[in-house]
Enzyme design. Structure first.
Site, PDB file in Angstrom:
ATOM      1  N   HIS A 216     -11.948  -4.863   8.938  1.00  0.00           N
ATOM      2  CA  HIS A 216     -12.445  -4.673   7.572  1.00  0.00           C
ATOM      3  C   HIS A 216     -13.658  -3.757   7.480  1.00  0.00           C
ATOM      4  CE1 HIS A 216      -9.853  -8.016   6.484  1.00  0.00           C
ATOM      5  NE2 HIS A 216     -10.042  -7.678   5.234  1.00  0.00           N
TER       6      HIS A 216
ATOM      7  N   GLU B  83       0.813  -1.220   0.000  1.00  0.00           N
ATOM      8  CA  GLU B  83       0.000   0.000   0.000  1.00  0.00           C
ATOM      9  C   GLU B  83       0.843   1.264   0.000  1.00  0.00           C
ATOM     10  OE1 GLU B  83      -0.704  -2.672   1.757  1.00  0.00           O
ATOM     11  OE2 GLU B  83      -2.738  -3.203   1.148  1.00  0.00           O
TER      12      GLU B  83
END
Ligand code: TPP
Lengths: 327, 324
Positions: free
Chosen positions: A130, A61
């Site tokens: 999440h 990322e």
């Protein structure tokens, strides 16, 4: 031209249009190519644009977000897709220390025309890693803009707006909205970044919200209407910059405020909005402001616990009624 | 790369400029004209000069917070750097960056990154953009040995190699990250081997020898422009000064520093020129005078610079261009 499509398709169409019109635009992120995007947003784009412009990345990322920033500094118009906002935390250094700071730190020399799209949202029983809504928190960052499309029209328009903006723009797409449908007018002039929208005019109380909670707030407003409470529902659309003008105008009209926010209460965007109303429109208020937020727990998995933790229509209804009673 | 008298003079005077410029910085730091963190490059000049020799003005450079040397060698004016250190509007970043954040669009100098390893992903993206637009130019990314321990180092090398990007990674291995020696933080202290594990052609070279650096850099840049993808140079060097002006240097012995000073870039280069019979042809006094003039002028420029008006403080948070 007026047609009905899904939110997912709207985002995809906006990306496709941008890529057809401008060779500098490319999409980069995890699983955006062969897989078709973890939420299937980019499905089909690889076939149309090829590997050079639909770039699958490793699970890095920080590096691929930073690469997007570097490419933007060097003349490109990248769209970085981060699977969910949770994973953007690994790229926060790049977002804050580079993307958001570059223009100022370089004395105005290097701007970063970058779009970062992230899925966000709660309510899918995905557990604490999440399913957080950190868009309010990311909108704390000076130097970025933060957009939260709720409608199909905005899902489409905001990609274009973000791409034509000279500065880094974070676009938060609520994953529960991807399947939602709405009509799309590709010819209309988009409402600019930084403008809120009055979705349902009303005279008794202002409900300020964004993203998926717009629909919960609209539902709540219908219930409230049956009890004779006429709520004005405002979609903030943009969390940075916030549209103070539209907010204060509504407060001056209804004199009561409820804020509906998917974030945790402490230090949330709702806290910021309350502070601004206090600063700018305190004497317009007929009752203390209230808010409906996610409970202050890491989001649990079990359905009943999750439901209890997150914003629900009845919580909005109850909170609104309480404010009405207090005034 | 041919080392004739002209080139020799150029190398020597550039290294000397960096050295003298920074010595003057120390003076003005004591006088409190320069504030904030000040990281000196003294001892490492051969790397900046050797690397930049291989570049054209179209090639881009990203560096760290210890970047006065790289900036000067890339051609950023001493005037604008000094003005930046003095916090003036005429500085590279209008006084918003300071010593750690020099930026200059004209010479394609992209900072000035103070987050260790933070520049590596940017360099990958810069190179990606060049590749996508089919522009045959190189992005050079300079960083210290401390950056090697960060995840971004590994993520970035992987991407650069995977995508065959035109980027030259230059690790300036001065053996310390602040006060921590490399062997206390890395299981493998030969950094070039880490790069090699990503299938990047990588070399370890003597970073004290400007000629060796220049040769390696020219070859690397040529290869990259031929489409050979990323390359990696580990330049072994040493900083003679403290990490920053706040460092009491408790972590290393004075004798170690003195030993390294004997291997310093100016000393090494003088010896080489002596062997080649070129040293006698060099008028060092003349070079010193020229450099003194440049630095005096920079100081005067900085002193006479203006302060950015407070009304402009909030400029450049967002671009002024509006899209309606
Ligand atoms: C991510 C990060 N962690 C810690 C620091 C604090 N810090 C500044 S310089 C430095 C040492 C870095 O050493 P190295 O990369 O070898 O460069 P050198 O200073 O030797 O040129 C540290 C730890 C920082 N700036 N960024």
């Amino acid at each position: 031209m007026d047609n009905t499509i899904t939110y997912r398709e709207a985002v995809r169409e906006a990306i496709r249009k941008a890529m057809r019109e401008d060779e500098r635009v490319f999409l980069i992120g995890e699983d955006v190519g062969n897989y078709g995007g973890s939420y299937a947003v980019s499905r089909g784009l690889l076939d149309e644009f090829g590997r050079e412009r639909i770039i699958d990345t490793p699970l890095s990322e920080s590096a691929f977000t930073g690469a997007g920033i570097g490419a933007a500094m060097n003349g490109m118009r990248p769209i970085v897709e981060i699977m969910t906002v949770n994973f953007s935390l690994l790229a926060l250094d790049q977002i804050i220390n580079n993307a958001a700071s570059m223009l100022h730190m370089s004395g105005g020399q290097f701007n970063v025309p970058l779009v970062i799209r992230m899925a966000t949202g709660v309510g899918n029983q995905l557990g604490a890693q999440h399913s957080h809504s950190l868009e309010g928190w990311l909108s704390y960052i000076v130097g970025v803009k933060v957009l939260t499309p709720a409608t199909v029209q905005d899902a489409y328009d905001m990609i274009g707006l973000a791409l034509s903006d000279p500065d880094p723009v974070l676009v938060f797409e609520n994953s529960l909205l991807y399947n939602s449908k709405g009509s799309l007018d590709t010819k209309s002039t988009p409402i600019p970044i930084g403008k809120a929208l009055v979705h349902r005019p009303g005279k008794d109380i202002t409900i300020l919200t964004y993203g998926i909670n717009l629909f919960k707030a609209l539902e709540a407003a219908e219930t409230l209407a049956k009890d004779g409470i006429d709520a004005e529902v405002i979609d903030l659309r943009s969390l940075r910059p916030l549209d103070d003008e539209t907010i204060m105008k509504s407060v001056a009209k209804t004199h009561r405020v409820v804020i509906v926010d998917d974030g945790w209460k402490s230090g949330s965007i709702s806290a910021e909005i309350m502070a601004r109303i206090n600063e700018q429109a305190f004497y317009e208020l007929d009752a203390p402001m209230a808010r409906v937020c996610t409970l202050e727990v890491p989001l649990p998995y079990a359905k009943h616990l999750e439901d209890a933790a997150i914003v629900q229509v009845d919580k909005i209804v109850d909170t609104t009624k309480k404010v009405m009673v207090q005034s | 790369m041919e080392l004739d008298l002209t080139k020799a003079k150029e190398f020597y005077s550039k290294m000397l400029l960096i050295r003298r410029f920074e010595e003057r910085c120390v003076e003005f730091y004591s006088k409190q004209k320069i504030r904030g963190f000040l990281h000196l490059y003294i001892g490492e000049e051969a790397i900046a000069v050797g690397i930049m020799n291989a570049l054209t003005p179209e090639d881009a450079v990203l560096a760290t917070y210890r970047e006065h040397g790289q900036a000067l060698a890339k051609g950023v004016s001493a005037n604008s750097i000094m003005a930046e250190l003095f916090g003036k509007q005429e500085g590279t970043s209008r006084g918003r960056g300071g010593s750690m954040h020099l930026f200059d669009a004209n010479t394609r100098f992209y900072g000035g990154t103070a987050i260790v390893a933070g520049g590596l992903p940017l360099a990958v993206g810069m190179a990606l953009a060049d590749k996508m637009m089919k522009r045959n130019r190189v992005t050079v990314c300079m960083f210290g040995d401390g950056a090697v321990a960060e995840g971004e180092f590994h993520e970035s090398l992987n991407l650069a190699a995977l995508w065959n990007l035109p980027v030259l990674f230059v690790c300036e291995n001065n053996r310390y990250a602040m006060g921590t020696a490399l062997n206390l933080t890395e299981s493998e202290t030969d950094i070039y081997k880490k790069a090699a594990s990503y299938k990047i052609d990588s070399k370890q070279i003597d970073g004290m020898d400007v000629v060796e650096v220049a040769k390696a850099a020219s070859r690397a840049v040529e290869d990259i422009k031929d489409g050979k993808g990323p390359l990696f140079l580990e330049c072994l060097t040493y900083r003679f000064r403290a990490h920053s002006m706040f460092d009491a240097e408790l972590y290393r012995e004075k004798v170690e520093v003195e030993e390294w000073k004997e291997k310093g870039p100016l000393v090494v280069f003088q010896k080489r020129l002596e062997e080649m019979g070129l040293w006698s042809e060099m008028d060092v006094k003349e070079l010193e005078d020229e450099i003194k003039t440049i630095i005096d002028e920079a100081v005067e420029f900085a002193e006479n610079g203006t302060l950015e008006p407070i009304e402009d403080l909030e400029k450049f948070v967002y671009s002024e261009v509006s899209n309606g």
